[in-house]
Design an enzyme around this catalytic site. Sequence first.
Site, PDB file in Angstrom:
ATOM      1  N   HIS A 579       0.829  -1.217   0.000  1.00  0.00           N
ATOM      2  CA  HIS A 579       0.000   0.000   0.000  1.00  0.00           C
ATOM      3  C   HIS A 579       0.865   1.269   0.000  1.00  0.00           C
ATOM      4  CE1 HIS A 579      -3.281  -2.824   0.661  1.00  0.00           C
ATOM      5  NE2 HIS A 579      -2.495  -3.373   1.565  1.00  0.00           N
ATOM      6  N   GLU A 594      -2.442   0.663   7.659  1.00  0.00           N
ATOM      7  CA  GLU A 594      -1.569  -0.450   7.295  1.00  0.00           C
ATOM      8  C   GLU A 594      -0.334   0.044   6.566  1.00  0.00           C
ATOM      9  OE1 GLU A 594      -3.328  -3.444   4.760  1.00  0.00           O
ATOM     10  OE2 GLU A 594      -1.343  -4.326   4.441  1.00  0.00           O
ATOM     11  N   HIS A 647       2.760  -6.857   4.735  1.00  0.00           N
ATOM     12  CA  HIS A 647       1.383  -6.385   4.899  1.00  0.00           C
ATOM     13  C   HIS A 647       0.911  -6.632   6.320  1.00  0.00           C
ATOM     14  CE1 HIS A 647      -0.058  -5.563   0.713  1.00  0.00           C
ATOM     15  NE2 HIS A 647       1.128  -6.128   0.469  1.00  0.00           N
ATOM     16  N   GLU A 711       1.778 -11.398   6.255  1.00  0.00           N
ATOM     17  CA  GLU A 711       0.751 -10.621   6.957  1.00  0.00           C
ATOM     18  C   GLU A 711       1.173 -10.662   8.426  1.00  0.00           C
ATOM     19  OE1 GLU A 711      -2.530 -10.153   3.856  1.00  0.00           O
ATOM     20  OE2 GLU A 711      -1.728  -9.016   5.528  1.00  0.00           O
TER      21      GLU A 711
HETATM   22 ZN    ZN Z   1      -2.301  -5.173   2.746  1.00  0.00          ZN
END
Ligand code: ZN
Length: 751
Positions: A579, A594, A647, A711
């Site tokens: 992102h 995030e 992420h 993640e």
């Molecule tokens: Zn993400």
Amino acid sequence: MAAELKQIFIFLAIIFLIIFIAPAVLAQNSIFFNGENITAQIHTINQNGELLIKARDLAELLNTKLSWQPALKSLEMKSEGVNIKLMAASTYIQIGNNAIKTKSGLQLVDNQAYVPLAKTIEAFGYLLEYQQDNQELYIYQPETTIRDVSWQEDGNQLRIKMNEITPYRVLHSEDGRTITIEIDKARIDKEFSDNVSNNNYYLKVVNVPNRALLRLIIKSKNPIPFQLDGGVYETDDALILSFLPQLKRIYFNANNELNIQATGEIGDPEIEYLNDGQEMLVDIPSVVTGNYQLDLQDNPLVKSVKVIQKSLDPVVLRVKVQFSKGEVFQPLNNVNSNILSFRPGQRAQITNLDYHSGQLSFYASSALKPELFLLTKPPRLVINLFNTERGSGVRDQLKINDSKLKRVRTARFDDQTVRLVADLASLTNYELTEHKESGLFKYTISFKNQFKSITSQANQNYQYLNIDLTGKTDYEIKKFNYPHRLVIDFKNTYNNLDQLKLPEYYAPLVKDIRSSNYMLEGEEVTRLVFELSNYYSHKIESPPGSSQIKIALARKYFNESEKIEPQIKDHLIVVDAGHGGFDPGAIGRNGLNEKSCNLAIALKVRNILKAKGHNVLLTRSKDNFLSLQKRVKFANKINAEIFVSIHANSFTNPSSGGVETHYNNANPASRLFAEKIHDKLGRSLGINDRGIKESNFYVIKYTKMPSVLVEVAFLSNPREEKLLGSSKFQQKAASLIVDGILDYLEEKEGR
Ligand SMILES: [Zn+2]
């Protein structure tokens, strides 16, 4: 008092029964005793809108002694100090020494005595709850008794002492002036409103008859400094409500010091002097106005003191002191944590005003809080020094005329302020520092260069880097290899690079640009680093000491005689922070984006790898948007050896949490890479291990090299959001990712 109170309760109960129960009771009721449906086991009748129960059933239910005197037609019930008498043909119930009127009183039906259910039961200290919608009447034995309600800790805590903590609710009214504490299945022991009511507070106790609960209502003329969060806690035998400290007193002590006293500990205040020191604002966090005393005794130094609640969220109390001319009060170190003290200050002497190479300095005989501000037309910096006077070595004018300053003027601005005015060559940044030097306080104002722009143009053979500064500057250019980079150290230059708009890509030759600051021989240096995608020859094309620096990079050597060693094959690792820019990614419940924790972790991964001598590139090193295609293209184009995308996860259920590592089978080596990384993260990150997953994320599907997507944790989980925002956790995640990367590279090389 106790008897009176009981009477009030009974009175309320009567009213309640008349209004609510009476009509409903005429219909078929279900009656529950301590949760058990006893409707079928007892005999009841309705009379005059009142529910009566057979006295023997009641005696059995409450385990009371029952005696019947046929001659007098009188009934007596006794239990644990409560004595009740009813007589036929009387509508009164005698409870101890009191007589309460009922509608029906004692009734004889089929030679059996019936007594009013509600009043008798309440007389024995039981609680009634009537649920009107399903017409159910509940009788409870109280589960707790409130023994005392009192202030503790100088009025900062309210203690509700009770036998046992039953379910309770604390409600805070919108205007903040009422707190209601509802306690289920509770009765009170004695009157304690007087313990609590004072100038500030008024306590009312209400027995809510149809709901089997007690309400303690605390009202105040001021907003009550109560915060639900952390404001209530329980001990074995008490419920404690904690209040923020209140202002208690403002007074002068024997040493002529101004004191601000609160009922509890005072945190660090913010102190500001206005109107050239004639006014002082003291902003005190987490303290509220109370019923404070203002005790200034006509002190000639102070004109007025005003107190306001500056804000309630966050709680800030402001004390505004206006001084009579001449004296400023300066804060003293706290001796008592409940008191802030201020002493009338003596004027500090300003001495030895001096300037050289961009630095203006002077000494003061005591610590100052200089006020600095820039004026634009003409450009100048104004420095107000409150409560000072000019001493030796401070002339009216100091002529300078260099690239930053024309001159410095000094003047007594008013009878307590010395003002310095620096006439600037152009608007510039400055920095004020204070250090102690042989008992004096030295203040230095450094006027700095800053970056105007950094641009880059490329032609077939060269790529030019243009660095434009606000003034001539000392700089040094160095080149390092593996990773290839060009480093420029600037002296006396303010690092304003984050305010500049830099091109996203410096391609073809420059991969990234970053900056840092460090101390070199006692002087702060701003370092600019151009990360190069390979070794390139460079040449400085601007004259030395210029404010415009021009550097050319060439794919071929500028100097044909210059030889470089053959290229060593090195691991090139690409780290991708997910992102960025307008795409925040997931957003935590407390607002953490995030994109920013991804970037923080990616930067930490890079730093650790770099410190270990590895070659790392980031897809983004700033908060900018980058398409998935661009990220993949970048890694493929520079032929990265491995690719890690970072992420944070999110899910609708806030309790979901843990770390996951994703890979895609497009590159068969990705699975091993994921295993190596997850082996570290799953085991040691300290959160739930959610395992390795095969996924189709774009960045791991289309990158040609082994790649994983981590993640790290769940932003939707408030606990993990807190972790993701903490630098410690980020560092831990980064170092585990690095361990996994190195494990993978090691194993791969070993094959
Ligand atoms: Zn993400």
